[in-house]
Design an enzyme around this catalytic site. Structure first.
Site, mmCIF file in Angstrom:
data_model
loop_
_atom_site.group_PDB
_atom_site.id
_atom_site.type_symbol
_atom_site.label_atom_id
_atom_site.label_comp_id
_atom_site.label_asym_id
_atom_site.label_seq_id
_atom_site.Cartn_x
_atom_site.Cartn_y
_atom_site.Cartn_z
ATOM 1 N N HIS A 1 9.737 0.426 8.835
ATOM 2 C CA HIS A 1 10.368 -0.592 8.002
ATOM 3 C C HIS A 1 11.097 0.136 6.879
ATOM 4 O O HIS A 1 10.557 1.090 6.313
ATOM 5 C CB HIS A 1 9.278 -1.502 7.434
ATOM 6 C CG HIS A 1 9.761 -2.795 6.850
ATOM 7 N ND1 HIS A 1 10.986 -3.345 7.139
ATOM 8 C CD2 HIS A 1 9.143 -3.660 5.997
ATOM 9 C CE1 HIS A 1 11.106 -4.504 6.497
ATOM 10 N NE2 HIS A 1 10.004 -4.707 5.785
ATOM 11 N N ALA B 1 0.832 -1.212 0.000
ATOM 12 C CA ALA B 1 0.000 0.000 0.000
ATOM 13 C C ALA B 1 0.862 1.256 0.000
ATOM 14 O O ALA B 1 0.486 2.269 -0.604
ATOM 15 C CB ALA B 1 -0.928 -0.011 1.199
ATOM 16 N N GLN B 2 2.012 1.225 0.662
ATOM 17 C CA GLN B 2 2.920 2.381 0.642
ATOM 18 C C GLN B 2 3.336 2.700 -0.783
ATOM 19 O O GLN B 2 3.409 3.874 -1.176
ATOM 20 C CB GLN B 2 4.143 2.102 1.511
ATOM 21 C CG GLN B 2 3.861 2.146 2.999
ATOM 22 C CD GLN B 2 5.119 2.012 3.844
ATOM 23 O OE1 GLN B 2 6.227 2.286 3.378
ATOM 24 N NE2 GLN B 2 4.956 1.578 5.084
#
Length: 404
Positions: free
Chosen positions: A180, A158-159
């Site tokens: 992350h 999604a990022q």
């Protein structure tokens, strides 16, 4: 401060908590100070408490012969966190396990935090846990616009998918936060390239979002790593450490975005989840093939490991475990562990290279961005859940006295 007081101060600062009631009690019991008048002791304690809060900011620890700097929760008590972020709005993007855990901990630390998520299950979950639409709960664009610190805790896929939607809100003076290093380090695959005029930081709690939340509620704290990718303000590292404490870590060690993502992808595919499931399965199936019952095979493979041995290893180390088991178990473990190491080390090297060259990243993005991702995932997860070993596990767990 006289020599005796300075010596006592050095003793106290070795403990992992600030000069709270408990550590002041420890301080007061120091044999060096027992002869001092009560008034002098009280005055010295107050002075040391102020010095602790004002000057302490790191600790150098010897990790097996290598010295590293760590930062502890006691370095940033709630009042200091609130002062550090008094002019900020922390926008947590995503209300999955990690976003939820970190956001709730930030809220409990009385910081100004809002949620940005799409309407659906995550939105409904946030509402059920006290986030108020239009006040502390928004869709992603609006949360990005309102935030001064954008905490991107969306899934890795999604990022990448939503990056072009988020990027226009990353204006000069804001901070971009990750847990992350995936999106930034594998930018060729994700397209995530932060603007050059903002701070970019990372705090990676070393566990699931559920664990981050539960340990915080227990008054404990998971360990985590902290890194700075871009420091435009000159305060990126300090604010990253403070955020690490705010989201619920107990202590933080330094890393880089690259080292964090390499170790994380490698570890979760290895002994944290992938390898452990493979070893559990192999041992269980050999026992079953040789006539052992499901309950016996499960108890010897999983239950004894997770309920007895692993907690002891976590508390005391493998060296302690080897020294405190039966001589028969000790001999067998000593004879066989190197064979397991020899067989598995080439596989672990192959795994590391697959992480380093981006193979694991590309596979994750491809699989997790597919239109039928959820359906395929459910099939794979069901294969694990429906295996006899884990169906047996459900029955075994019900037998534990605490579950009666």
């Amino acid at each position: 401060m006289n020599l005796l007081a300075r010596t006592a101060f050095r003793q106290v600062t070795r403990v992992a908590t600030p000069l709270s009631t408990r550590s002041l009690s420890l301080f007061a019991r120091s044999p060096i100070l027992t002869h001092l008048p009560r008034a002098a002791l009280s005055k010295t304690a107050v002075t040391l408490n102020n010095n602790w809060l004002q000057t302490r900011g790191m600790k150098t620890i010897d990790f097996g012969g290598t010295k590293e700097v760590v930062y502890e929760r006691s370095d940033y008590p709630p009042a200091k966190l609130q002062e550090t972020f008094k002019n900020d709005t922390l926008s947590v993007l995503g209300y999955g396990p990690q976003g939820r855990g970190q956001a709730l901990n930030l809220r409990d630390n009385n910081l100004n935090v809002i949620i940005g998520t799409r309407k659906g299950a995550s939105w409904d979950k946030a509402v059920s846990e006290g986030w108020i639409p239009g006040k502390t709960l928004f869709e992603i664009n609006e949360a990005c616009e309102k935030g001064t610190i954008i905490m991107n805790l969306l899934s890795d896929a999604a990022q990448s998918k939503l990056w072009n939607q988020i990027k226009p809100y990353l204006t000069k003076g804001k901070t971009l936060y990750f847990s992350h290093g995936f999106s930034v380090i594998y930018a060729d695959d994700t397209g995530v390239i932060p603007p050059k005029d903002i701070d970019v930081i990372l705090v990676a709690p070393k566990g699931s979002g559920t664990t981050v939340r539960n340990l915080f509620l227990e008054g404990r704290g998971i360990n985590g790593s902290v890194a700075v990718y871009q420091d435009v303000s000159g305060k990126a590292k300090e604010r990253a450490i403070a955020l690490g404490v705010g989201v619920g870590t107990g202590y933080l060690y330094e890393t880089t975005f690259k080292q964090e993502v390499y170790s994380d992808l490698y570890g979760e595919r290895g002994v944290l989840m992938g390898a452990i499931q493979g070893l559990f399965l192999a041992q269980y199936e050999v026992l079953r093939a040789h006539g052992h019952s499901p309950s016996e095979a499960f108890n010897e493979t999983v239950e004894e490991a997770t309920q007895s041995l692993y907690p002891l290893i976590g508390a005391n180390g493998m060296d302690w475990m080897y020294a405190n088991c039966s001589t028969t178990a000790q001999r067998g473990a000593l004879d066989w562990f190197r064979r397991f190491q020899k067989l598995n080390q080439p596989l672990f090297e192959e795994l590391y290279q697959s992480v380093a060259d981006g193979t694991e990243t590309r596979r994750s993005l491809e699989k997790n961005s597919a239109p039928n991702y959820r359906a395929e995932l459910e099939v794979e997860l069901a294969e694990i859940a429906d295996h006899e070993m884990w169906r047996t596990g459900k029955a075994v767990r019900k037998l534990r006295p605490e579950n009666q």
